[in-house]
Structures are given as structure tokens and as C-alpha cells.
Design an enzyme around this catalytic site. Sequence first.
Site, PDB file in Angstrom:
ATOM      1  N   GLU A   1       0.786  -1.083   0.038  1.00  0.00           N
ATOM      2  CA  GLU A   1      -0.114   0.060   0.079  1.00  0.00           C
ATOM      3  C   GLU A   1       0.905   1.243   0.053  1.00  0.00           C
ATOM      4  O   GLU A   1       0.370   2.189  -0.401  1.00  0.00           O
ATOM      5  CB  GLU A   1      -1.155  -0.043   1.177  1.00  0.00           C
TER       6      GLU A   1
ATOM      7  N   GLU B   1      -5.433  -6.345  -7.271  1.00  0.00           N
ATOM      8  CA  GLU B   1      -5.892  -5.447  -8.499  1.00  0.00           C
ATOM      9  C   GLU B   1      -7.442  -5.002  -8.286  1.00  0.00           C
ATOM     10  O   GLU B   1      -7.665  -4.030  -9.326  1.00  0.00           O
ATOM     11  CB  GLU B   1      -6.088  -6.543  -9.832  1.00  0.00           C
TER      12      GLU B   1
END
Lengths: 185, 185
Positions: free
Chosen positions: A96, A140
Site C-alpha cells: 500500500e 488488482e
Amino acid sequence: MKKFEEVTIKKDVLFEGRIINLQVEKVSLPNGKTSTREIIKHPGAVCVIALTDEGKIIMVEQYRKALERSILEIPAGKLEPGEEPILTAARELEEETGYGCQELLPLISFYTSPGFADELVHVFVAKGLYRIEEPKEVDEDEFVELFELTLEEAEVCVANQRIFDAKTAYAVQYLRLENLRENSK
Amino acid sequence: MKKFEEVTIKKDVLFEGRIINLQVEKVSLPNGKTSTREIIKHPGAVCVIALTDEGKIIMVEQYRKALERSILEIPAGKLEPGEEPILTAARELEEETGYGCQELLPLISFYTSPGFADELVHVFVAKGLYRIEEPKEVDEDEFVELFELTLEEAEVCVANQRIFDAKTAYAVQYLRLENLRENSK
């Protein structure tokens, strides 16, 4: 630990999803009567309190469909089956934010919604952050934007509800407390 | 607020319960692909940070079926349809603890599990506690025991996971922070 225990008489699993399961249990109460409990089973999650060398808090902005809005959160993610929480934390931090860290220290674990869900969140503090050249990518179907905030900026975001979830509010409060402890030494 | 918005293509409500609903939504992602989101709808809740005249924190022990154990929590409860959070807070404080209060101040609101649920918890601080002679009783399927803890005792309970949920961990940390601020004046 078992005070006022509610014993299951009957359990119906009504939904098994990608992330959560739903079950409804008929339970026997301490007074002998019965009731029903609606329960969400969740694999658990981790989150990471990470400060840059400049003392800024790492946050990610992400759209939360359940809320129909985006919010700023500390990096977080759910546990994969059998995965050690500390490894999930390292993975989510990298995916992240693109940061690695030298240490991940367990701070606290808490249930987020004990009234209806068994989601347990493990909170870690990352030390010794460094940039990873080619970090693993997020899932994704995940879209996040990285932010680095001073403690004061984060507190403004809590006040104006751009930071709006329990784990991140806890993290900001924790950093304020650490800051105050440091200054009172 | 709408960054990375995920637009609903299709919504299926799979369960409508007493407390929670479950819906699965097919969404269009920012990159044009699709995914599914499993979402719990919850009416929202309140909790109350309440200190006695002796400075003890009011807690209730309650069995949480989702966790299959009892934990110590600050007084809390879910919103009834259309009920103002501050009134829910006053009601839950009375029912669960037998205390009334002269003031209820909003402290913070946060989502507990933004990844899959819209439960928003409103945290209040109660001031001016007094005993109610004949308090309203808790719901007939609710069993709670009252505890009054010093801050130090509460911190031990956080450490040994007798206090084990996000809102109560937040409350204990808040009281430590207030304590430190008070002492550094």
C-alpha cells in the site's frame, strides 16, 4: 471469560463470501430463555502505525464501498488463511505504501465490532522505514493513494472526519500520547 | 470524498435481520474492471465514557456470542430507528449501569470496520454522574455486570485482553491522555 455464556442450540450459515460469512445462531440465555444472534465471521486484519524519518504518519486514502466515500486510514489489510499477522502487516505496508521496515512491534489487538462480528485487528508499530525500489503491488481491485501527515494534520483530519475509522483514530491518539510522554520526560 | 469511487452495477440484499443486513454489490472500479463487495448494513451505535466521582471508569461485562467469551466494555448500545445518538447514550447508560448524568458531550464518531460494514459508533463523555433509584432495565436478552475501575486497573485489563474491543481501548487511551494533559498543566 464465560460469564453469562450463551450456548448455541442451532446454527445456520446463511452466506459464505470472499471475505465474510454470515451465520445466525439460536442461543440459550443465562435465564433459560432463547434468543437469536446474527454473527459475521471475518478472517481478522492488521494495521500499521508507521512514521517516516521526518516523523510524519503514513496514511492511505481508499474508497470504502460500505461507507460510499473515501477515507484516510493507516495501512491495513485482512489476514490470508494461516498467515502470521506480522507478515500480513509487512506485506500490506509494502503493497500500500512502498515502504519496508526494520521492525514491526505488536502494540495492541482489538475486536472492532464485538456485538456482531469476530473481526480482530492486530495493530503494529513500524520502526526503521525505508523505501522499497520495486514494491509488490496492491490487489488488482484495490486503489490507494499515499499521504504523509504531521500529527497536527492528522488531528485536523480526525476533527473533520476525513479520518473516520476506529483503528486510525486509535493510532492518532496513540501518537499524541507518545508525543506527550516524550515531552514530559 | 469520492476518490476511487466504486459505482454499483447490481445490488443483492441477501439477508435482513434484527440487527444487521447483508448485501453483495457488483461494482465498477476506477480502472473500468468490476469486482464484488460484501457489505453489512448496521443502524449505528453509541458508547459512553463515564467516570464516577472517585474517578473510576464505568464498565460492563457482557457475553459476546461473536467472540464466544465475555469482555469488559464501556456502556454501549445500538441506535433505535430515528433515535438521536445522545438519547441512545443516556438510555444505555441508565439501563446498563443505573447511572444518570447531567451532561453528555460528543467526543468522536468512528466507523468500526470500514472494509465491510457501515457501523458508525458515536462516543460520548458523561459528566455529573448520579445514581438513578429505579433505572430502566436492559433488554430481556441482555445480561451485564457493572464494574468500576481505576485507570490503572483498566490498563491492566487492556494488557490482559479482558478489555478487548476498539471503542473501549480507545476510551482507556483517551483517559490516559487526559490524565497526562491534566498533570502537565
